[in-house]
Design an enzyme around this catalytic site. Structure first.
Site, PDB file in Angstrom:
ATOM      1  CB  ILE A  17      -0.808   0.136   1.309  1.00 64.04           C
ATOM      2  CG1 ILE A  17      -1.871  -1.173   1.334  1.00 64.04           C
ATOM      3  CG2 ILE A  17      -1.727   1.365   1.303  1.00 64.04           C
ATOM      4  CD1 ILE A  17      -2.850  -1.626   2.407  1.00 64.04           C
ATOM      5  CE1 TYR A 146      -1.246  -5.407  11.448  1.00 70.10           C
ATOM      6  CE2 TYR A 146      -3.703  -6.088  11.359  1.00 70.10           C
ATOM      7  CZ  TYR A 146      -2.751  -5.318  10.825  1.00 70.10           C
ATOM      8  OH  TYR A 146      -2.885  -4.782   9.848  1.00 70.10           O
ATOM      9  NE  ARG A 206      -9.283 -11.956   7.370  1.00 67.06           N
ATOM     10  CZ  ARG A 206      -8.310 -11.411   7.793  1.00 67.06           C
ATOM     11  NH1 ARG A 206      -7.784 -10.516   6.644  1.00 67.06           N
ATOM     12  NH2 ARG A 206      -7.436 -11.595   8.833  1.00 67.06           N
TER      13      ARG A 206
HETATM   14  P1  NAD Z   1       3.698  -5.043   3.469  1.00 65.22           P
HETATM   15  O1  NAD Z   1       3.330  -5.626   4.696  1.00 65.22           O
HETATM   16  O2  NAD Z   1       3.675  -5.460   2.217  1.00 65.22           O
HETATM   17  O3  NAD Z   1       5.011  -4.129   3.550  1.00 65.22           O
HETATM   18  C1  NAD Z   1       5.403  -3.515   4.752  1.00 65.22           C
HETATM   19  C2  NAD Z   1       6.472  -2.408   4.285  1.00 65.22           C
HETATM   20  O4  NAD Z   1       6.813  -2.140   5.760  1.00 65.22           O
HETATM   21  C3  NAD Z   1       7.868  -3.126   3.941  1.00 65.22           C
HETATM   22  O5  NAD Z   1       8.292  -2.662   2.875  1.00 65.22           O
HETATM   23  C4  NAD Z   1       8.696  -3.262   5.080  1.00 65.22           C
HETATM   24  O6  NAD Z   1      10.012  -3.141   4.888  1.00 65.22           O
HETATM   25  C5  NAD Z   1       8.151  -2.142   5.892  1.00 65.22           C
HETATM   26  N1  NAD Z   1       8.515  -1.889   7.036  1.00 65.22           N
HETATM   27  C6  NAD Z   1       8.585  -2.730   8.341  1.00 65.22           C
HETATM   28  N2  NAD Z   1       9.178  -2.347   9.217  1.00 65.22           N
HETATM   29  C7  NAD Z   1       9.627  -1.170   9.096  1.00 65.22           C
HETATM   30  C8  NAD Z   1      10.242  -0.213   9.960  1.00 65.22           C
HETATM   31  N3  NAD Z   1      10.528  -0.542  11.180  1.00 65.22           N
HETATM   32  N4  NAD Z   1      10.554   1.149   9.362  1.00 65.22           N
HETATM   33  C9  NAD Z   1      10.061   1.262   8.081  1.00 65.22           C
HETATM   34  N5  NAD Z   1       9.552   0.646   7.309  1.00 65.22           N
HETATM   35  C10 NAD Z   1       9.344  -0.788   7.483  1.00 65.22           C
HETATM   36  O7  NAD Z   1       2.607  -3.581   3.446  1.00 65.22           O
HETATM   37  P2  NAD Z   1       0.994  -3.594   3.161  1.00 65.22           P
HETATM   38  O8  NAD Z   1       0.598  -4.969   3.218  1.00 65.22           O
HETATM   39  O9  NAD Z   1       0.767  -2.872   2.162  1.00 65.22           O
HETATM   40  O10 NAD Z   1       0.568  -2.972   4.719  1.00 65.22           O
HETATM   41  C11 NAD Z   1       0.827  -1.764   4.916  1.00 65.22           C
HETATM   42  C12 NAD Z   1      -0.132  -1.141   6.076  1.00 65.22           C
HETATM   43  O11 NAD Z   1      -1.296  -1.623   5.942  1.00 65.22           O
HETATM   44  C13 NAD Z   1       0.478  -1.789   7.469  1.00 65.22           C
HETATM   45  O12 NAD Z   1       0.396  -0.901   8.314  1.00 65.22           O
HETATM   46  C14 NAD Z   1      -0.580  -3.026   7.615  1.00 65.22           C
HETATM   47  O13 NAD Z   1      -0.894  -3.320   8.804  1.00 65.22           O
HETATM   48  C15 NAD Z   1      -1.725  -2.287   6.912  1.00 65.22           C
HETATM   49  N6  NAD Z   1      -2.921  -3.207   6.354  1.00 65.22           N
HETATM   50  C16 NAD Z   1      -2.566  -3.974   5.790  1.00 65.22           C
HETATM   51  C17 NAD Z   1      -3.633  -4.871   5.137  1.00 65.22           C
HETATM   52  C18 NAD Z   1      -3.440  -5.847   4.216  1.00 65.22           C
HETATM   53  O14 NAD Z   1      -4.355  -6.883   3.864  1.00 65.22           O
HETATM   54  N7  NAD Z   1      -2.351  -5.931   3.177  1.00 65.22           N
HETATM   55  C19 NAD Z   1      -5.062  -4.836   5.514  1.00 65.22           C
HETATM   56  C20 NAD Z   1      -5.102  -3.539   6.553  1.00 65.22           C
HETATM   57  C21 NAD Z   1      -3.961  -2.909   7.097  1.00 65.22           C
END
Ligand code: NAD
Length: 246
Positions: A17, A146, A206
């Site tokens: 995202i 989480y 879901r």
């Molecule tokens: P992802 O999990 O694919 O990527 C996470 C990114 O965060 C990676 O690039 C990683 O290197 C980076 N990261 C991890 N630790 C870090 C740190 N300490 N400092 C800086 N960067 C760091 O991403 P996603 O699935 O797109 O999720 C992005 C956000 O959206 C997250 O907060 C996640 O909880 C939230 N989210 C995701 C979903 C989903 O289904 N994918 C659903 C709801 C919420």
């Protein structure tokens, strides 16, 4: 060009995202500072018009402060970084609990404390925090640490809004449902308790509309929240979940 003349800081922009949002912001004319702990992956964005890449670990206050000295005031702070721990309260240990809180919510406290004062001095600023449907919105299986941390993001968002909306600051959060991102695929592949097909079915079940969301769909919502089109939206949760929580 809905974001022209806006400087936007995005955390966790190397993939998923955050990456899709950095690209969407730049397409709308913003000056984007895309950051991530994984600089090798993040570098794939360098050379994209409107995007500057910087390494940032959101849990390190020294790195956040150094970045802020380097880039100065931003118009929009988009806190995306997050980490998913699998398991119920009985599977969770102190280390997993602390890590969840540190990456998912304390990081936002740190970036906001750093970037908010210059927004207040400027009389305008916009903070968008990444929460999740798995938060105070909906009890979700095997997401104890989480879910708790993402509910805290809602509290943090509302607190910032209550204290600073009168000073021109907007603060909202986004609550996605299940979004098809690299980390979702990793979670499905690495779940030792379920085979990947079963795990995929659990995630798909879901969503009453029968599909995962796309990172680009969440990015479109982020563009709207980052733009002045959403100027009257304050202190709230924007749900984008294919009817999961409906
Ligand atoms: P992802 O999990 O694919 O990527 C996470 C990114 O965060 C990676 O690039 C990683 O290197 C980076 N990261 C991890 N630790 C870090 C740190 N300490 N400092 C800086 N960067 C760091 O991403 P996603 O699935 O797109 O999720 C992005 C956000 O959206 C997250 O907060 C996640 O909880 C939230 N989210 C995701 C979903 C989903 O289904 N994918 C659903 C709801 C919420």
């Amino acid at each position: 060009m809905r974001l022209q003349n806006k400087k936007i800081l995005v955390t966790a922009a190397a993939q998923g995202i955050g990456r899709a949002s950095a690209l969407a912001f730049a397409e709308e004319g913003a000056e984007v500072i895309a950051t991530d702990i994984n600089f090798d992956k993040l570098k794939e964005l360098s050379g994209t018009k409107g995007i500057t890449v910087k390494k940032l670990d959101v849990t390190k206050v020294s790195e956040i402060e150094e970045l802020s000295r380097e880039i100065g005031r931003v118009d929009v702070l988009f806190n995306v970084a997050g980490w998913v721990a699998h398991g119920s309260v009985l599977d969770c240990n102190e280390e997993i609990w602390d890590r969840s809180m540190e990456i998912n919510v304390k990081s936002m406290f740190l970036t906001i404390r750093c970037f908010l004062p210059s927004m207040i001095s400027h009389g305008k600023g916009n903070i968008i925090n990444m929460s999740s449907v798995a938060s105070s919105r909906k009890g979700t299986l095997l997401r104890c640490a989480y879910q708790t941390s993402k509910a805290a993001v809602v509290g943090l968002t509302k607190s910032i809004s209550a204290d600073f909306c009168s000073k021109g600051i907007r603060c909202n959060c986004i609550q996605p449902g299940t979004i098809d991102t690299p980390s979702l695929r990793d979670r499905i592949a690495s779940n030792s308790e379920m085979d990947p097909e079963e795990s995929m079915k659990m995630f798909q079940a879901r969503s009453p509309i029968g599909r995962f969301g796309k990172a680009e769909e969440v990015a479109k919502l982020a563009v709207f929240l980052a733009s002045d089109e959403s100027d009257f939206i304050h202190g709230t949760e924007m749900v984008i979940d294919g009817a999961w929580s409906a």
